[in-house]
Design an enzyme around this catalytic site. Structure first.
Site, short mmCIF file in Angstrom:
data_model
loop_
_atom_site.label_atom_id
_atom_site.label_comp_id
_atom_site.label_asym_id
_atom_site.label_seq_id
_atom_site.Cartn_x
_atom_site.Cartn_y
_atom_site.Cartn_z
N ARG A 170 7.86 -31.42 -8.82
CA ARG A 170 9.18 -30.79 -8.78
C ARG A 170 9.46 -30.20 -10.16
NH1 ARG A 170 10.77 -32.89 -12.85
NH2 ARG A 170 12.81 -32.03 -12.46
N ALA A 230 11.46 -26.45 -11.58
CA ALA A 230 11.22 -25.04 -11.24
C ALA A 230 9.86 -24.51 -11.71
CB ALA A 230 12.34 -24.20 -11.82
N ARG A 250 10.28 -24.38 -0.93
CA ARG A 250 11.64 -24.76 -1.39
C ARG A 250 12.41 -23.47 -1.68
NH1 ARG A 250 12.19 -29.38 -5.85
NH2 ARG A 250 14.37 -29.30 -5.18
N GLN A 295 16.58 -37.78 -11.42
CA GLN A 295 15.50 -37.24 -12.26
C GLN A 295 15.75 -37.47 -13.75
OE1 GLN A 295 16.95 -35.62 -9.72
NE2 GLN A 295 15.64 -34.07 -8.81
N ASP A 311 16.91 -23.25 -12.51
CA ASP A 311 16.00 -22.96 -11.39
C ASP A 311 16.03 -21.49 -11.00
OD1 ASP A 311 16.96 -25.90 -11.23
OD2 ASP A 311 15.07 -25.83 -10.12
N ASN A 351 21.27 -24.55 -11.43
CA ASN A 351 20.54 -25.72 -11.95
C ASN A 351 20.97 -26.93 -11.12
OD1 ASN A 351 18.65 -26.78 -13.91
ND2 ASN A 351 20.39 -27.87 -14.81
N LYS A 352 20.34 -28.06 -11.40
CA LYS A 352 20.57 -29.28 -10.61
C LYS A 352 22.06 -29.56 -10.41
CE LYS A 352 18.05 -31.22 -8.98
NZ LYS A 352 17.71 -30.97 -7.56
O1 MRU Z 1 15.04 -30.64 -7.57
P1 MRU Z 1 14.20 -30.55 -8.82
O2 MRU Z 1 13.94 -31.85 -9.47
O3 MRU Z 1 12.97 -29.72 -8.60
O4 MRU Z 1 15.17 -29.76 -9.76
C1 MRU Z 1 14.75 -29.07 -10.84
C2 MRU Z 1 15.37 -29.58 -12.04
O5 MRU Z 1 14.94 -30.59 -12.54
C3 MRU Z 1 16.39 -28.90 -12.70
O6 MRU Z 1 17.50 -28.48 -12.16
C4 MRU Z 1 15.93 -28.36 -14.03
O7 MRU Z 1 16.89 -28.33 -14.96
C5 MRU Z 1 15.28 -27.04 -13.86
S1 MRU Z 1 13.58 -27.17 -13.81
C6 MRU Z 1 13.17 -26.46 -15.31
#
Ligand code: MRU
Length: 359
Positions: free
Chosen positions: A52, A54, A90, A200, A241, A251-252
């Protein structure tokens, strides 16, 4: 780098060459790896979050095209179908679509699809590694600057989710400047948002920082605002992302709330991204970036290790209460102090982004 990176690498342990990846679902309890040997395994690993983040999803997708090319014995037409499956695995991180499209475009007129796919996937990933190194330097200059202006001897940085080397080859994005700060001898401490529901931050970012001996403290997701009010956060750095042409940042889930709190408290809020995270086709990120909806069970259950060292999942909600699980949110450009990119710091603004990236 010959196809060897920290979170994934080409492996010659099998009959055909394949991709070996760290199984991120097991961290921080167990370091284990998985072999990805065909398209189905690549798609499943992305969907179930064995891999996982991006950037790493894009990296795995690029090598996934190579693995799929072996599977279809170099037949480009058959490869197109496999590529579509990987591309759809995804929805939010644009690095995935970018990597698949770039690979397929490069291979369109190839006479030797298998060998070329291998070469192009390595080239793509080597470029990403280089961009991560540039982000480390550029981001760390900002850290030094903020520290100097604050007159303090130690800097407190808050981050959300995981944007380290488990998420982006080969030092990450948000964490890359922090790794560089440690190398430069800066006294840095990281506030790590746990990042419900999959945690995470608590499981992956904390693990990465611990491995590197970087001071950090895990906080419950709702703590950041309070820490900002009492002056305990000097800056925020997160990854992304997908970033739209006008600088809105997906982003998350939970990132937006941190940006609002940072704005209200005058705390600089930076987003670190490689070029592959831009989606120049999308003008209004809040309206147009597709947000992943994941299983409600990720909210209803939590994973941990019990006192006998056994990893268990337990339900934390009433049995019949419904839950909903949006994977990401979008932070509007107006809340962002700057984008830390491989081409330097860029304002989160349509014209500034267009100027810097010729988009
Ligand atoms: O759902 P995930 O774990 O794949 O989400 C990605 C992330 O960890 C983030 O949002 C992150 O900041 C971007 S990945 C560089």
């Amino acid at each position: 780098m010959q196809g060897k990176y920290k979170a994934l690498w080409l492996s010659d342990d099998m009959f055909d060459e394949c991709l070996e990846v760290i199984d991120q679902r097991q961290l921080p309890f167990l370091y284990d790896t998985k072999y990805l040997t065909d398209t189905n395994e690549v798609v499943t690993a992305i969907k179930n979050m064995t891999v996982r983040g991006a950037g790493v999803i894009g990296s795995v997708a690029a090598f996934g095209i190579y693995i799929a090319a072996i599977e279809v014995e170099g037949d480009y037409e058959a490869l197109k179908e496999k590529a579509a499956l990987i591309r759809e695995s995804r929805p939010t991180a644009v690095n995935l679509m970018w990597a698949v499209d770039r690979m397929m475009e490069l291979l369109r007129n190839s006479d030797n699809v298998i060998d070329d796919a291998r070469r192009y996937a390595i080239e793509l990933n080597d470029e990403e590694a280089l961009e991560s190194q540039k982000i480390a330097q550029i981001g760390c200059d900002i850290i030094e600057d903020i520290l100097k202006k604050s007159g303090k001897t130690k800097i407190n940085i808050l981050t959300h989710c995981n944007a380290g080397w488990l998420a982006v080859i080969d030092e990450g994005t948000a964490l890359a400047p922090i790794y560089e700060a440690k190398r430069r001898g800066i006294d840095v401490h990281v506030w790590v948002d746990e990042t419900r529901p999959r945690n995470q931050g608590a499981s992956l970012t904390a693990w990465e920082l611990e491995q590197s001996g970087i001071n950090h403290t895990i906080i419950a997701d709702n703590t950041g605002g309070h820490l900002m009010q009492i002056g305990e956060v000097d800056m925020v750095i997160v990854g992304a992302d997908r970033v739209s042409a006008n600088g809105d940042v997906a982003n998350k889930i939970g990132t937006y709330l941190k940006a609002l709190a940072a704005y209200d408290n005058g705390v600089p809020f930076y987003v670190a991204i490689p070029e592959s995270t831009f989606d120049f086709e999308i003008r209004d990120g809040v309206k147009e970036i597709p947000i992943e909806l994941r299983s409600a069970d990720e909210v209803r259950y939590i994973k941990g290790v019990d006192e006998d060292g056994v990893v268990r999942e337990v339900r934390i909600t009433p049995e019949n209460s419904p839950a909903i699980n949006y994977g990401f949110d979008v932070t509007p450009a107006r809340l962002i102090t700057g984008l830390i990119t491989n081409k330097g710091v860029c304002e989160a603004d349509f014209d500034k982004i267009r100027e810097k990236f010729n988009s």
